[in-house]
Design a protein around this motif. Structure first.
Motif, PDB file in Angstrom:
ATOM      1  N   GLU A 186       0.859  -1.176   0.000  1.00  0.00           N
ATOM      2  CA  GLU A 186       0.000   0.000   0.000  1.00  0.00           C
ATOM      3  C   GLU A 186       0.897   1.227   0.000  1.00  0.00           C
ATOM      4  O   GLU A 186       1.917   1.259   0.690  1.00  0.00           O
ATOM      5  CB  GLU A 186      -0.894   0.007   1.233  1.00  0.00           C
ATOM      6  N   ASN A 201      -4.375   7.111  -1.992  1.00  0.00           N
ATOM      7  CA  ASN A 201      -3.928   5.830  -1.431  1.00  0.00           C
ATOM      8  C   ASN A 201      -4.107   4.796  -2.522  1.00  0.00           C
ATOM      9  O   ASN A 201      -5.147   4.773  -3.192  1.00  0.00           O
ATOM     10  CB  ASN A 201      -4.757   5.435  -0.216  1.00  0.00           C
ATOM     11  N   GLU A 258      -2.658   0.592  -4.065  1.00  0.00           N
ATOM     12  CA  GLU A 258      -1.889  -0.638  -3.894  1.00  0.00           C
ATOM     13  C   GLU A 258      -1.110  -0.901  -5.171  1.00  0.00           C
ATOM     14  O   GLU A 258      -1.554  -0.560  -6.261  1.00  0.00           O
ATOM     15  CB  GLU A 258      -2.825  -1.820  -3.625  1.00  0.00           C
ATOM     16  N   GLN A 272       3.108   2.400   2.986  1.00  0.00           N
ATOM     17  CA  GLN A 272       2.340   2.391   4.216  1.00  0.00           C
ATOM     18  C   GLN A 272       2.477   1.053   4.926  1.00  0.00           C
ATOM     19  O   GLN A 272       2.733   0.031   4.302  1.00  0.00           O
ATOM     20  CB  GLN A 272       0.853   2.648   3.915  1.00  0.00           C
ATOM     21  N   SER A 278       1.033  -2.074   6.252  1.00  0.00           N
ATOM     22  CA  SER A 278      -0.156  -2.835   5.900  1.00  0.00           C
ATOM     23  C   SER A 278      -0.439  -3.901   6.938  1.00  0.00           C
ATOM     24  O   SER A 278       0.464  -4.480   7.521  1.00  0.00           O
ATOM     25  CB  SER A 278       0.034  -3.529   4.549  1.00  0.00           C
TER      26      SER A 278
END
Length: 78
Positions: free
Chosen positions: A5, A14, A16, A39, A41
């Protein structure tokens, strides 16, 4: 090839991304900026079938399996 992410510092998107290599340049799919931040995850599993007897909302298991909290499985939300 894990999916990570990311957060775009430029537009706030945001997203993936499937990452093939640690050296791969990742860019935002919305604004194409490479100013992105990976980020932290987490994952979750909510499958009542993994804990038979708990799907009804109250745990009736005498010996609940590992992962059950206070005698109820995570699927019970108790």
């Amino acid at each position: 090839m894990p999916i990570y992410e990311f957060f775009c510092k430029k537009c706030g998107q945001n997203f993936e991304e499937l990452v093939y290599s640690q050296n791969e340049k990742i860019s935002c799919p919305k604004c194409k900026s490479e100013s992105v931040e990976k980020q932290l995850s987490t994952f979750g599993v909510n499958t009542p079938s993994a804990f038979p007897g708990c799907a009804s909302g109250s745990c009736d298991m005498a010996n609940p399996p590992a992962g059950c909290a206070d005698g109820c499985c995570p699927g019970c939300k108790h």
